[in-house]
Design a protein around this motif. Structure first.
Motif, PDB file in Angstrom:
ATOM      1  N   HIS A 138     -77.774 -44.679 -13.043  1.00  0.00           N
ATOM      2  CA  HIS A 138     -78.839 -44.037 -12.082  1.00  0.00           C
ATOM      3  C   HIS A 138     -77.997 -42.992 -11.349  1.00  0.00           C
ATOM      4  O   HIS A 138     -78.617 -42.097 -11.235  1.00  0.00           O
ATOM      5  CB  HIS A 138     -78.821 -45.071 -10.956  1.00  0.00           C
ATOM      6  CG  HIS A 138     -79.689 -44.947 -10.156  1.00  0.00           C
ATOM      7  ND1 HIS A 138     -79.440 -45.205  -8.656  1.00  0.00           N
ATOM      8  CD2 HIS A 138     -81.028 -44.430 -10.051  1.00  0.00           C
ATOM      9  CE1 HIS A 138     -80.517 -44.735  -7.770  1.00  0.00           C
ATOM     10  NE2 HIS A 138     -81.469 -44.437  -8.454  1.00  0.00           N
ATOM     11  N   LEU A 141     -78.157 -39.748 -13.771  1.00  0.00           N
ATOM     12  CA  LEU A 141     -79.131 -39.032 -13.792  1.00  0.00           C
ATOM     13  C   LEU A 141     -79.730 -38.376 -12.710  1.00  0.00           C
ATOM     14  O   LEU A 141     -80.322 -37.275 -12.708  1.00  0.00           O
ATOM     15  CB  LEU A 141     -80.456 -40.315 -14.128  1.00  0.00           C
ATOM     16  CG  LEU A 141     -80.256 -40.821 -15.488  1.00  0.00           C
ATOM     17  CD1 LEU A 141     -81.051 -41.960 -15.632  1.00  0.00           C
ATOM     18  CD2 LEU A 141     -80.767 -39.665 -16.507  1.00  0.00           C
ATOM     19  N   THR A 142     -79.360 -38.975 -11.614  1.00  0.00           N
ATOM     20  CA  THR A 142     -79.808 -38.409 -10.101  1.00  0.00           C
ATOM     21  C   THR A 142     -78.776 -37.230  -9.975  1.00  0.00           C
ATOM     22  O   THR A 142     -79.100 -36.304  -9.006  1.00  0.00           O
ATOM     23  CB  THR A 142     -80.092 -39.145  -8.904  1.00  0.00           C
ATOM     24  OG1 THR A 142     -78.968 -39.938  -8.838  1.00  0.00           O
ATOM     25  CG2 THR A 142     -81.454 -40.111  -9.176  1.00  0.00           C
ATOM     26  N   GLY A 143     -77.886 -37.069 -10.248  1.00  0.00           N
ATOM     27  CA  GLY A 143     -76.679 -36.067 -10.162  1.00  0.00           C
ATOM     28  C   GLY A 143     -75.741 -36.395  -8.930  1.00  0.00           C
ATOM     29  O   GLY A 143     -75.203 -35.656  -8.252  1.00  0.00           O
ATOM     30  N   ARG A 144     -75.661 -37.875  -8.818  1.00  0.00           N
ATOM     31  CA  ARG A 144     -74.981 -37.881  -7.429  1.00  0.00           C
ATOM     32  C   ARG A 144     -73.644 -38.872  -7.873  1.00  0.00           C
ATOM     33  O   ARG A 144     -73.215 -39.651  -7.215  1.00  0.00           O
ATOM     34  CB  ARG A 144     -75.991 -39.250  -6.699  1.00  0.00           C
ATOM     35  CG  ARG A 144     -77.070 -38.345  -6.176  1.00  0.00           C
ATOM     36  CD  ARG A 144     -78.225 -39.199  -5.474  1.00  0.00           C
ATOM     37  NE  ARG A 144     -79.546 -38.536  -5.746  1.00  0.00           N
ATOM     38  CZ  ARG A 144     -80.052 -37.678  -4.428  1.00  0.00           C
ATOM     39  NH1 ARG A 144     -79.114 -37.769  -3.423  1.00  0.00           N
ATOM     40  NH2 ARG A 144     -80.898 -37.053  -4.633  1.00  0.00           N
ATOM     41  N   TYR A 152     -75.172 -31.084 -14.834  1.00  0.00           N
ATOM     42  CA  TYR A 152     -75.286 -30.942 -13.227  1.00  0.00           C
ATOM     43  C   TYR A 152     -74.215 -30.223 -12.749  1.00  0.00           C
ATOM     44  O   TYR A 152     -74.237 -29.327 -11.892  1.00  0.00           O
ATOM     45  CB  TYR A 152     -75.169 -32.422 -12.647  1.00  0.00           C
ATOM     46  CG  TYR A 152     -76.564 -33.081 -12.696  1.00  0.00           C
ATOM     47  CD1 TYR A 152     -77.290 -32.723 -11.626  1.00  0.00           C
ATOM     48  CD2 TYR A 152     -76.752 -34.095 -13.515  1.00  0.00           C
ATOM     49  CE1 TYR A 152     -78.673 -33.387 -11.513  1.00  0.00           C
ATOM     50  CE2 TYR A 152     -77.842 -34.787 -13.431  1.00  0.00           C
ATOM     51  CZ  TYR A 152     -79.044 -34.279 -12.446  1.00  0.00           C
ATOM     52  OH  TYR A 152     -79.969 -35.198 -12.553  1.00  0.00           O
ATOM     53  N   LEU A 156     -74.106 -27.737  -9.581  1.00  0.00           N
ATOM     54  CA  LEU A 156     -73.450 -28.293  -8.346  1.00  0.00           C
ATOM     55  C   LEU A 156     -72.033 -28.181  -8.332  1.00  0.00           C
ATOM     56  O   LEU A 156     -71.354 -28.870  -9.315  1.00  0.00           O
ATOM     57  CB  LEU A 156     -73.803 -29.734  -8.107  1.00  0.00           C
ATOM     58  CG  LEU A 156     -73.439 -30.356  -7.041  1.00  0.00           C
ATOM     59  CD1 LEU A 156     -74.060 -29.556  -5.621  1.00  0.00           C
ATOM     60  CD2 LEU A 156     -74.031 -31.625  -7.096  1.00  0.00           C
ATOM     61  N   ILE A 161     -73.364 -33.151  -2.267  1.00  0.00           N
ATOM     62  CA  ILE A 161     -73.825 -32.003  -1.440  1.00  0.00           C
ATOM     63  C   ILE A 161     -73.090 -32.111   0.054  1.00  0.00           C
ATOM     64  O   ILE A 161     -72.834 -31.216   0.674  1.00  0.00           O
ATOM     65  CB  ILE A 161     -75.294 -32.098  -1.190  1.00  0.00           C
ATOM     66  CG1 ILE A 161     -75.879 -30.733  -0.322  1.00  0.00           C
ATOM     67  CG2 ILE A 161     -75.935 -33.221  -0.608  1.00  0.00           C
ATOM     68  CD1 ILE A 161     -77.136 -30.355  -0.419  1.00  0.00           C
TER      69      ILE A 161
END
Lengths: 189, 506
Positions: A138, A141-144, A152, A156, A161
Motif C-alpha cells: 500500500h 503504491l502510493t509513494g509513501r 517514485y 520525489l 513530503i
C-alpha cells in the motif's frame, strides 16, 4: 490451506486457513454493497487498485459498477489466484498481479501506476491473511514508503513530503522538481 | 504581449484584483490577459471581464493526493508539473502574483518570463518582491492592523497602475439575469446575506430576524431577499419561514454567483458580513452595510466603494486572528452588535443620511464602532469613524498612514515632496472626523506628537549593532535589521515633517 464452500445463495467462495474470504450467506450481495460504498471515491479516478483478491466477488462487483475502468488487483497468495480461475471469468478490464514476497514487491514495475490517477481499495478479509506485506505494498503504491520504489524516487527526492525541506537543505540551486515539491509542501502544513 | 495574473486564494480575493485586470487592459490594450485561480473559485469565472483565458490550480485535488493515504502522492506532483509546463508554454512576458503566499511565490518563480511582479521565489530560494507596495504587504500589513491599506489599493498601485481610483468590475451574464428575474419584483429590494464561510464571522440568525423585523417597520415598502448558496438553503429556510409568519415580504434566493450579482445590480442595499458578496456589491454599485465580525479586518478587505457603512463591535478582542478559534465563552463580538442600531443605520443608509447615521453611531458608541467608507484625497480607500473619540493615538495612526503612503509611493524622494498637499488633505480629514475640536486642541495634539516623534528620531541615531543579541554574526539578519531600521527612521522623518506642516497649517 484453501477450501471451497458453498454459500446459502448457492455460489462458491474461498476459506483460507479456516478464515472466510466472503459472506457465507450471499457473497454477491455483500460484494455489491462493498463496491457501492466505494463508488464515490472510485468515480473521480482513472484506475482502481484493489489490495486482496478474496473470493473475487468484490472484483466482479467493481467491474459491473465501473464499466470500462481498469482495475488492478494485487494478491499475495498464488493459490488464491489459481482457485479464482475456477470461480470467476473476469474481463480484460481486470488485471490480477501476484506479489508473493518482499522481493516481488521490490521488482514490481511501478511505472504502471505512478503517473495514474488511482485510488487504492483495501479488501479487509484478504489483508488479514498477510497484513505486513499488504501494508508495505500500500505504501509503495502510493509513494509513501520510507524506501520508495525507484519509479517514485525519480519524482520525489525525499522519503516523504514532510521531509522535503530537510532533504533539499544542502542544495544551493534547486531544479524544477525540487521547487514543485517545496511548493506543494505549503499545501500540507 | 502576454500577461499572467496569479490569484490563488478565495473568490473574494479574485474580485479584489478586478481593478488590476481592468487597469492592465487599459494600460496594455493589445495584451492577452490570462488569470490563474484555484479551481474552487471557478464559479466567479463567468463574471470576470478583461480576461482572455483562465487557468485553474486544482488545489483540492492536489491537497487530497498529498494528504490521503489511499491516493498516489505522485498524482499531485504530476498535476502541478503539468500546469506549470502549460503555463511556461504560453511564454508570458509579464507574471503578476497578487497572492503573496509561499505557494504562489514558488509557482511564479518557476515561470520563465521577462518581468515578474509580486512575490516570486527563485531557484536559490531567494524571495523577490518587485514593488514597495508588495513589500509593505509582505512585511508590514500583518502588523500594522488598523492602519493598513486596503488590499485592493495595494494590489492596484503595487501593479504599477496609476491615474484613476481602483474600482471593482464584474460583468453581468444572461444566466444571472434569468436567475435573478425569479425573485425581482416591482418593490425596492434589500438583500441580506446572513452566512459567511467562517462561523466566527457570522452574526446570529436570530439577530438578523429581529433586525429585519425592525427594518420592515421602518421601511414598509421594501421587500427582503435572503441570499444563499445551495449548501446554505437548509439553514436559511427556518429564518425565511419565521419572517413570513411575521408577515414580512421576504424571499429566499438560493442562487449562483451570477444570479447573486444580477440581484445586487437591482437592489438598493446589501447587509452582510461576507467578503465575496460585499465585493460583488461594490462591483454592482450596490450600497452595503457591512457587519465586521470575528477575524474580519475591514481595513484590509472592507466594502470598497465610497459611502458604505461598516459596523464593528467594541469588544477588545475584535478582530481576532484568522486561524484560531474564538477565545471567548460566547461569540461576544457578534452578540454585542444589537439588531436595533443595525436596522436604524440600514434605514438611514437607504436615504444616504450620513448625519443621522452619525447620531445613531454616537448613541450606540459604547457597543459598536461605525465607519463610513470613502476615498481619501490621494485616491486611497479609507474607513472613517463616525463617532470616533478624539485621542492622540487615533490622530497618530492617521498621520502614520499618510507617512506610509509617502514612503511606499516614493513621493518623499521628489524634489518638491508632497508633504504640504498631503498634510492639508489630512488636516481636512481630521477636522471632519473630529468636528468638535478647537484649534487649540489640534495645536496641542500636534505639539505632543512632534515631541514624541523627535524622541523616536533621536533613538535612531544610535544605529544597529554589528552583531545579534546572542553575540553571533549573521550578516543576512543584520542586513535585514539595518534595512528595517533605515526604513523606520525614514518613516519617522516623514511623519515628523507631516506633523510640523500640520502645526503650521492649523
Amino acid at each position: 490451506m484453501i477450501e471451497t464452500r458453498t454459500a446459502r445463495s448457492g455460489v462458491r467462495f474461498l476459506v483460507v486457513n479456516g478464515k472466510q474470504t466472503a459472506s457465507s450467506i450471499d457473497p454477491r450481495k455483500e460484494a455489491s454493497k462493498w463496491a457501492q460504498a466505494h463508488h464515490q471515491r472510485v468515480q473521480t479516478r482513472d484506475l482502481i487498485i484493489v489490495l486482496g483478491a478474496g473470493s473475487g466477488f468484490h472484483i466482479e462487483a467493481l467491474e459491473q459498477q465501473n464499466s470500462g475502468k481498469p482495475i488492478i488487483v494485487f494478491e499475495t497468495d498464488p493459490e488464491i489466484l489459481l482457485h479464482l480461475q475456477n470461480l470467476h471469468t473476469f474481463t480484460d478490464q481486470v488485471q490480477l498481479i501476484l506479489i508473493e514476497n518482499e522481493a516481488a514487491l521490490e521488482s514490481f514495475d511501478y511505472k504502471q501506476v505512478v503517473g495514474k490517477k488511482f485510488v487504492v481499495l483495501k479488501y479487509l478479509p484478504s489483508l488479514q491473511m498477510n497484513p505486513r506485506l499488504y501494508a508495505r505494498l500500500h505504501l509503495c503504491l502510493t509513494g509513501r514508503d520510507r524506501s520508495i520504489p525507484a519509479a517514485y524516487k525519480a519524482l520525489l527526492p525525499a522519503c516523504s513530503i514532510y521531509e522535503i525541506e530537510n532533504a533539499l537543505r544542502s542544495k544551493a540551486h534547486l531544479n524544477e522538481s525540487d521547487r514543485i515539491w517545496l511548493m506543494l509542501k505549503e499545501l500540507v502544513k | 504581449m502576454k500577461i499572467l495574473v496569479v490569484s490563488l486564494l478565495r473568490i473574494g480575493d479574485v474580485i479584489l484584483i478586478t481593478p488590476v485586470l481592468r487597469g492592465l487592459k487599459l494600460k496594455y490594450p493589445t495584451a492577452e490577459i490570462h488569470l490563474l485561480i484555484n479551481r474552487e473559485s471557478e464559479s466567479i469565472a463567468p463574471l470576470l471581464p478583461e480576461v482572455d483565458q483562465i487557468w485553474y490550480f486544482d488545489r483540492q485535488l492536489i491537497q487530497e493526493s498529498l494528504g490521503e493515504a489511499d491516493l498516489s502522492l505522485a498524482e499531485g506532483f504530476l498535476r502541478a508539473r503539468e500546469l506549470i509546463h502549460n503555463l511556461k508554454g504560453q511564454k508570458f512576458d509579464y507574471a503578476l502574483n497578487l497572492t503573496h503566499t509561499k505557494l504562489s511565490g514558488w509557482l511564479t518563480g518557476m515561470l520563465e518570463c521577462e518581468v515578474r511582479a509580486g512575490l516570486s521565489i527563485l531557484e536559490n530560494r531567494t524571495p523577490a518582491i518587485s514593488s514597495h507596495w508588495f513589500r509593505y504587504l509582505n512585511e508590514y500589513s500583518a502588523i500594522t492592523g488598523s492602519d493598513s491599506f486596503h488590499y485592493a489599493d495595494i494590489f492596484y498601485f503595487g501593479s504599477g497602475l496609476e491615474g484613476s481610483t481602483p474600482a471593482f468590475c464584474l460583468k453581468e451574464t444572461e444566466k444571472g439575469r434569468a436567475e435573478a428575474a425569479t425573485w425581482i419584483s416591482e418593490r425596492p429590494t434589500i438583500l441580506i446575506q446572513t452566512r459567511t464561510s467562517d462561523d466566527k464571522k457570522n452574526w446570529p440568525l436570530n439577530s438578523f430576524l429581529e433586525m429585519v423585523k425592525l427594518l420592515s417597520i421602518l421601511r414598509p415598502g421594501y421587500e427582503f431577499i435572503l441570499l444563499g448558496a445551495p449548501h446554505e438553503a437548509e439553514g436559511l429556510e427556518p429564518l425565511a419561514c419565521q419572517l413570513r409568519q411575521a408577515e414580512i415580504p421576504v424571499q429566499l434566493a438560493i442562487c449562483s454567483l451570477e444570479g447573486a450579482f444580477s440581484l445586487l445590480k437591482r437592489a438598493r442595499l446589501l447587509i452582510t458580513g461576507d467578503t465575496s458578496i460585499k465585493h460583488m456589491a461594490s462591483a454592482a454599485d450596490c450600497r452595503t452595510l457591512e457587519l465586521s465580525i470575528g477575524s474580519s479586518q475591514f481595513q484590509k478587505t472592507g466594502a470598497f466603494n465610497p459611502h458604505n457603512i461598516i459596523i464593528q463591535s467594541r469588544q477588545a478582542c475584535a478582530p481576532c486572528p484568522h486561524n484560531s478559534p474564538c477565545s471567548r465563552q460566547t461569540h461576544a463580538c457578534a452578540e454585542q452588535i444589537a439588531p436595533e442600531p443595525v436596522a436604524l443605520i440600514a434605514s438611514k443608509l437607504l436615504d444616504r443620511d450620513m448625519a443621522q447615521i452619525r447620531v445613531t453611531a454616537e448613541e450606540y458608541a459604547d457597543q459598536i464602532s461605525v465607519y463610513k467608507t470613502n476615498w481619501s484625497e490621494s485616491g486611497l480607500w479609507q474607513a472613517i469613524s463616525m463617532a470616533g473619540k478624539f485621542s492622540k493615538s487615533d490622530v497618530a495612526k492617521m498621520i502614520a498612514r499618510v507617512g506610509w503612503q509617502l514612503l511606499i509611493s516614493g513621493e518623499y524622494q521628489q524634489p518638491l515632496a508632497q508633504f504640504g498637499s498631503h498634510s492639508l488633505r489630512l488636516l481636512s480629514l481630521l477636522k471632519s472626523t473630529f468636528p468638535s475640536r478647537s484649534r487649540w486642541d489640534w495645536l496641542q495634539v500636534f505639539g505632543e506628537l512632534e515631541t514624541d516623534l523627535e524622541k523616536v528620531e533621536a533613538g535612531f541615531a544610535q544605529g544597529v549593532p554589528a552583531y545579534m543579541t546572542d553575540g553571533t554574526i549573521d550578516f543576512q539578519k543584520i542586513k535585514a535589521l539595518r534595512d528595517t531600521h533605515k526604513e523606520s527612521h525614514l518613516r519617522t522623518q516623514i511623519e515628523l515633517k507631516i506633523v510640523r506642516t500640520l502645526r503650521l497649517e492649523t
